[in-house]
Design a protein around this motif. Sequence first.
Motif, mmCIF file in Angstrom:
data_model
loop_
_atom_site.group_PDB
_atom_site.id
_atom_site.type_symbol
_atom_site.label_atom_id
_atom_site.label_comp_id
_atom_site.label_asym_id
_atom_site.label_seq_id
_atom_site.Cartn_x
_atom_site.Cartn_y
_atom_site.Cartn_z
ATOM 1 N N ILE A 20 7.499 -5.350 -11.587
ATOM 2 C CA ILE A 20 7.230 -6.300 -10.521
ATOM 3 C C ILE A 20 7.017 -5.521 -9.225
ATOM 4 C CG2 ILE A 20 8.131 -8.303 -9.298
ATOM 5 C CD1 ILE A 20 9.930 -8.682 -11.882
ATOM 6 N N LYS A 21 5.915 -5.807 -8.536
ATOM 7 C CA LYS A 21 5.494 -4.965 -7.414
ATOM 8 C C LYS A 21 5.042 -5.815 -6.235
ATOM 9 C CE LYS A 21 4.008 -1.391 -10.697
ATOM 10 N NZ LYS A 21 4.921 -0.297 -10.318
ATOM 11 N N SER A 22 4.948 -5.163 -5.043
ATOM 12 C CA SER A 22 4.509 -5.891 -3.850
ATOM 13 C C SER A 22 3.866 -4.967 -2.822
ATOM 14 C CB SER A 22 5.688 -6.630 -3.219
ATOM 15 O OG SER A 22 6.711 -5.725 -2.834
ATOM 16 N N GLY A 23 3.173 -3.943 -3.274
ATOM 17 C CA GLY A 23 2.478 -3.057 -2.350
ATOM 18 C C GLY A 23 3.242 -1.783 -2.069
ATOM 19 N N ARG A 24 2.489 -0.739 -1.768
ATOM 20 C CA ARG A 24 3.060 0.594 -1.599
ATOM 21 C C ARG A 24 3.120 0.992 -0.126
ATOM 22 N NH1 ARG A 24 2.850 5.214 -5.269
ATOM 23 N NH2 ARG A 24 3.197 7.157 -4.133
#
Length: 570
Positions: free
Chosen positions: A310-314
Motif C-alpha cells: 500500500i503506497k501514497s507517493g515517494r
Amino acid sequence: MTRNETYVTPHSFMARWPARALGLTVALLCTLSLTTPAAVAGQAPPPMGDPTDTSAAWAQADEIRARVQPPTFPDHAVSIVDFGADPSGEAKSTDAFREAIEAVNAAGGGRVEVPAGVFLTGAIHLKSNVNLHLADDATIRFSRDKADFLPVVKTRYEGVELYNYSPFIYAYQVEDVAVTGNGTLDGNADADNWWDWKADRPRPETPDRNELFRMGEEGVPVEERVFGAGHYIRPSFVEFYESRNILVQGVTLNRSPMWLLHPTLSENVTIDGVHLESLGPNNDGVNPESSRDVVIKNTFFNTGDDNIAIKSGRNAEGRRIGVPAENILIEGNYMQAGHGAVVAGSEMSGGVRNVFAQDNVMDSPDLDRVVRIKTNSVRGGVVEDIYVRDNAVPQQGGQAVWVDFRYEEGDAGDFTPTVRDVYIEDLHSVGGTHAIFLRGYARSPITNINILNSSFSGVRTPMLAEHVQGLRLVNTTINAQPADAVVCQGTVWLGIPEKLISSGVEDRVVDGQRCLSEQFAEEHTWSSPGQFRAYVAERTAALLKAGVITEAEKEALQEAASRTAIGTSR
C-alpha cells in the motif's frame, strides 16, 4: 552479552531470550491504577477503556465491504474477432482491441469479449463503461516491441509521476471499468525483455530512475518528466489512474514487467479471485497507491516482491500530491512467495491509514514477512490504524511482524516518519527469523503496537525492539513460552510528527496497560501551541496527584510542551 543486548525476562518466561535493543525497557503488566481526569473543555483526553479493544475499528471494515461495490454494465457485447483480432497469436490485434473498446464505449457500455485463443497486442487502453472479458481459454499476450507501448502516458513509477511507456492495460480518468473472466494476461516479460532493465549492475534503469527521482524532489513539472523511448523505466502491468468504480476479477496475470495491479488515485476498487503469479524484479502483486475504498479478496499471490504493498507517493512527490491510501480491506486471500504479505511503504509519504486484513493464509518459506511497514526519514509520512486478525501462517521465512525506519536511505532526511496504532490479533505463525522486529527512532518511537491472542513458533530470535513505546503482547506465546508484556522504551516525547521534543522523562507503564507516553493525546488536532501546553499542564497535574510522576518530572514534561512547535494540524 554485548553492551547493546539486553535480556527480557518477564516472570512467566521459563527461559531467557534476547531482544537486541539499545536501552530496552520492558515493563510487565502490573497493578498500578491511574484515574484519568476529565479533559480540558474542547481537548482530547488520552484513550479510555481497554486499549486492545478493536470492535469499533472492525465495524469500519464492515462499512468498507458494504460501500465498495463492483460496477455493472449494459447487456451489450462485442467480440474482438469481429474487429479483425487474430486468435493464432501471429498477427498483432492492437487495433482490434482499440476499435472494439471504442465501439462499446460509444454504444453506452457493455462487454468486450476475448474468445479462446492467443491474442498478441500492444497497450490496451480502457474506456468508461467497458468490461474487458476473457474466456476461459483466452490469452492476451503482450508484445515484446517497446514501441507498441507508445505514445507515453501519465503514470507513476515507484511513487513519482511521469510520462512513460503505457502500462499494458491502462485506464485514465474513467469510471465503471472492469477486466474479468478466467483467461490469462501474459506480460511476456523475462530475463531478456523488461526484466533485463533491472539486471545485475550496472543496471540500465539506474540513471533514468535517479533522474526521475531528482525531478520529483526538485518539483520539475510532470509534463516535463518525459521518458519512454530511449529510456529504461518499466511500466506497470495494469494501472487505473484517477479512476473510480473498478473491478478486476478471475483473470490470471503472469510475466509482468513490474508491478502487477496498480490502482492510483482511484476509488471504489474491487479485486476478486485473481491469480497473480509473476516472480520477476519488483513484481508486487497489488499496489493501491493514493487510493481509497479498496477491497482485495479471494486472490492468489506468488510474486517476486511484496504481495500487497500500500503506497501514497515517494518523498517530495508524495507530500506534493498529499493523498493517502485509506480504507483498504484485504480478506480471504492466499499468499505464497513474496517479500511481504500485507505491506505499507516504502513509498508512503502521503500517508497510509485504515487498513484491515483478515482471514488470509500466508504459506511459504519464501514469504519473507507477514506484516511489513517500511519507511525512513526521507519518506516521512504517517502509517496508522492497521488492523490484522484471524490470519494463518503455516510457514514463513523471515519476520512475522516487521516495522523498520531504516529502510533504504535510512535516517538521512528531515521528514521523521510516524507508525502508530497497529493491532494484530489471532495471528499464528510458524518459522522465520523473528516473531517481532521493530526499529523506530529515538525521536519518533513506534507507538501503540498490539499483539493479541497470537502464537509464533520455530523462530530463531523472538524479538528485536528499538525505540518502541506501547508494545502490548497479550495472551501471546513465542516458541511456546508466554510472552505477555508491555514495552515502554526511552523517554517521553511531546508534540506532533516531525516536531517532537524529548522531555527527558523515562517512559514506563503507569496503569497496567499503557506507557506514560500514551497518557498524552498525540493524535488530537490542537488549535494553538497554548492549548497544547494547557492540556499538558492539566495532564501532568493529574499524574502528579495520582503519584505516577514526580514534581521534577512534571516540570520537565511541561517544559518540553512549551518548546513544541505545534500548529493547527498534526
